[in-house]
Motif scaffolding. Structure first.
Motif, PDB file in Angstrom:
ATOM      1  N   PHE A 279      31.390  36.937  33.624  1.00 44.01           N
ATOM      2  CA  PHE A 279      32.533  37.922  32.704  1.00 44.01           C
ATOM      3  C   PHE A 279      32.527  38.742  33.442  1.00 44.01           C
ATOM      4  N   GLY A 280      31.566  39.207  34.549  1.00 44.02           N
ATOM      5  CA  GLY A 280      32.109  40.671  35.053  1.00 44.02           C
ATOM      6  C   GLY A 280      33.112  40.220  35.828  1.00 44.02           C
ATOM      7  N   LEU A 282      35.996  38.278  35.092  1.00 45.01           N
ATOM      8  CA  LEU A 282      36.823  38.431  34.722  1.00 45.01           C
ATOM      9  C   LEU A 282      37.647  39.353  34.519  1.00 45.01           C
ATOM     10  N   VAL A 283      36.790  40.363  34.185  1.00 45.39           N
ATOM     11  CA  VAL A 283      36.944  42.141  33.921  1.00 45.39           C
ATOM     12  C   VAL A 283      37.869  42.532  35.035  1.00 45.39           C
ATOM     13  N   ALA A 284      36.801  42.431  36.364  1.00 46.18           N
ATOM     14  CA  ALA A 284      37.326  42.514  37.409  1.00 46.18           C
ATOM     15  C   ALA A 284      38.827  42.005  38.021  1.00 46.18           C
ATOM     16  N   LEU A 286      41.010  40.934  35.570  1.00 49.13           N
ATOM     17  CA  LEU A 286      42.199  41.629  35.246  1.00 49.13           C
ATOM     18  C   LEU A 286      42.722  43.353  35.423  1.00 49.13           C
ATOM     19  N   GLY A 287      41.453  43.538  35.955  1.00 47.86           N
ATOM     20  CA  GLY A 287      41.443  45.246  36.532  1.00 47.86           C
ATOM     21  C   GLY A 287      42.893  45.084  37.594  1.00 47.86           C
ATOM     22  N   TRP A 288      42.272  44.357  38.128  1.00 42.68           N
ATOM     23  CA  TRP A 288      42.859  44.088  39.574  1.00 42.68           C
ATOM     24  C   TRP A 288      44.823  43.675  39.732  1.00 42.68           C
ATOM     25  N   SER A 289      44.826  42.711  38.681  1.00 44.46           N
ATOM     26  CA  SER A 289      46.129  42.406  38.561  1.00 44.46           C
ATOM     27  C   SER A 289      47.402  43.588  39.331  1.00 44.46           C
ATOM     28  N   PHE A 342      33.469  38.934  41.474  1.00 44.41           N
ATOM     29  CA  PHE A 342      33.107  39.884  40.651  1.00 44.41           C
ATOM     30  C   PHE A 342      32.228  40.824  42.147  1.00 44.41           C
TER      31      PHE A 342
END
Length: 510
Positions: A279-280, A282-284, A286-289, A342
């Protein structure tokens, strides 16, 4: 023609003395191997039923050069041919002079080798991206102690992790030949890993520009097996694809909502800590995109890691569309991919010095490693059963019953209960179901082709072109009846599972 450019040398970490880097390069794989060996000794007695299907294949291959779960029948239900081949090799290497093959000990060798490759892959990723070394330590430890991964020891899960990390490392380095070799091996680990191979190949410019050598090397590695399987075993794709996709759901749960299935009172803690680093990631991701799109240099540098993460998402989506049951090992590929994202993101944030590095490293370990390690040991070691467990009996109970059945039936054929792997392995008799007897797969093939559309029907017919469609199920002399209510009398055994409670099995002569 000009000379080919030499591969770029991997840079040392900023400020790292070369001698220290060389020492670490030697000590790190050895450390991972030793720790992995200790971990395997703690879990070796708790292997799940599907792991023993693979071990049965490996033993028959090593002892008789035979491809099948039982000696009497050729089958094609081994999802990971490379895992079977490596387990057979490992079991042969552990053979005492003049003795028998030891596939479980061989599984230990494969486990240690795969985890060492994971550690080596993480270390190369960290060096190419100039990240702190804790990135490799945290990533390797997160994979090693992850309950979903560790609970499926003996299956191809650790080879999946090794393949994904090595694919990413070679993609970052732009090494087309090395990437092609690992790509070919990856699809022999699991054919569905082709999702990651394609995304990384097309998403990394250095590989895309050398597409021909990448594809040629990958096909040279994997194609001989698929051709052999197509002609000799009746289909290029293992029969497990057909078996698993026709099983349906676990009640209301398929792969898509499967994580909820594991949030029951006995497994919710292990499930949460297993998915937390993913999950961490996934957050990273999405933020990276947007961050990567805004800079061509950043996209070129971190693109392979992002492609790995998006491969995990695409893999999850593909399995959700297939509607297969939520078997725990099906989640390993996306968990590993997003966990890698992550720890790389955490390593990038920890490039600074002092308090920032310590805080980020501590947070990464706190999320990815420490809770999972606690879940792994809180019920005691060595394991009697893994924390993510759904079999109807423990490995020890199935082994006891299997040996007793083998002594009673001799050369007769026995129809298995719903779980065949451990019983058949320890029975060393002819125990059959659709995993052991391809004659029981033929009706599934016919039904699936009859219900298929023009495209998938054509592909199924092509895949099973050389299957003996006249083959019939092997006649049985006994059957094993399972009961959740107490049974007694001759040929009856009591078993126990921490997942399902007490059960009884009875051997019935037909």
């Amino acid at each position: 023609m000009g000379r080919a450019a030499a591969p770029a040398r991997l840079p040392a970490e900023p400020g790292e003395p070369p001698r220290r880097g060389r020492g670490r390069a030697l000590c790190w794989p050895a450390t991972v191997a030793v720790v992995s060996a200790v971990v395997f000794l703690c879990v070796r007695g708790s292997l799940i039923d599907d792991a023993f299907i693979t071990l049965g294949y490996a033993r028959n291959l090593a002892e008789h050069f035979h491809w099948g779960l039982v000696r009497a029948e050729t089958a094609n239900s081994a999802t990971s041919p490379l895992n079977v081949l490596l387990l057979a090799l490992g079991g042969t290497l552990t053979r005492v002079a003049g003795g028998s093959v030891h596939p479980v000990a061989g599984a230990g060798l494969v486990f240690v080798a795969a985890m060492t490759a994971v550690g080596w892959g993480f270390a190369r990723v960290a060096r190419v991206l100039r990240l702190p070394f804790f990135t490799a330590v945290a990533g390797t430890a997160a994979i090693l102690v992850n309950p979903f991964v560790l609970s499926a020891t003996g299956l191809e899960v650790h080879l999946i992790a090794a393949a994904l990390l090595l694919l990413t490392a070679y993609a970052l380095e732009g090494r087309a030949v090395g990437f092609g070799v690992v790509a070919g091996l990856a699809v022999l680990v699991r054919l569905d890993l082709v999702i990651f191979v394609v995304l990384l190949t097309l998403g990394v410019g250095a590989l895309r520009r050398r597409l021909l050598p990448v594809v040629a090397v990958a096909l040279a590695v994997c194609l001989p097996w698929f051709v052999f399987s197509w002609f000799a075993l009746g289909s290029a794709i293992p029969d497990t694809f057909l078996i698993k996709t026709t099983q349906g759901a676990f009640g209301e749960y398929t792969y898509g909502n499967g994580p909820v299935y594991y949030l029951d009172p006995k497994r919710w803690k292990a499930t949460l800590v297993a998915f937390a680093p993913a999950f961490g990631g996934l957050v990273a991701l999405l933020g990276w995109s947007g961050w990567l799109v805004a800079s061509r240099e950043r996209a070129a540098r971190f693109g392979p890691v992002a492609a790995l993460g998006f491969g995990g998402l695409l893999y999850y989506g593909a399995y959700s569309l297939l509607g297969v049951p939520p078997y725990q090992w099906y989640y390993v590929a996306p968990i590993v991919a997003l966990t890698a994202v992550f720890v790389v993101a955490a390593g990038w944030l920890a490039r600074g010095a002092g308090v920032v590095r310590v805080a980020v490293a501590g947070l990464a370990f706190a999320l990815a490693v420490l809770p999972a390690a606690y879940v792994d040991v809180r019920r005691g070691v060595p394991w009697a059963a893994p924390p993510i467990f759904g079999n109807w009996a423990t490995a020890a109970d199935y082994a006891r019953v299997g040996q007793a059945i083998g002594a009673q039936v001799g050369d007769a054929t026995v129809a298995a209960p719903p779980e065949i792997g451990t019983l058949a392995y320890f029975c060393e008799c002819t125990m059959v179901d659709s995993f052991a007897d391809q004659g029981r797969v033929v009706p599934l093939v016919e039904q699936r082709i009859a219900a298929a559309g023009p495209v998938d029907g054509f592909l199924l017919k092509l895949d099973y072109r050389w299957l003996d469609r006249a083959r019939r199920p092997r006649p049985v002399d006994y059957r094993l009846d399972w009961s959740w209510s107490p049974l007694s009398g001759p040929g009856t055994w009591h078993l126990f599972s921490p997942a399902t409670g007490d059960g009884w099995v009875r051997l019935v002569r037909i």
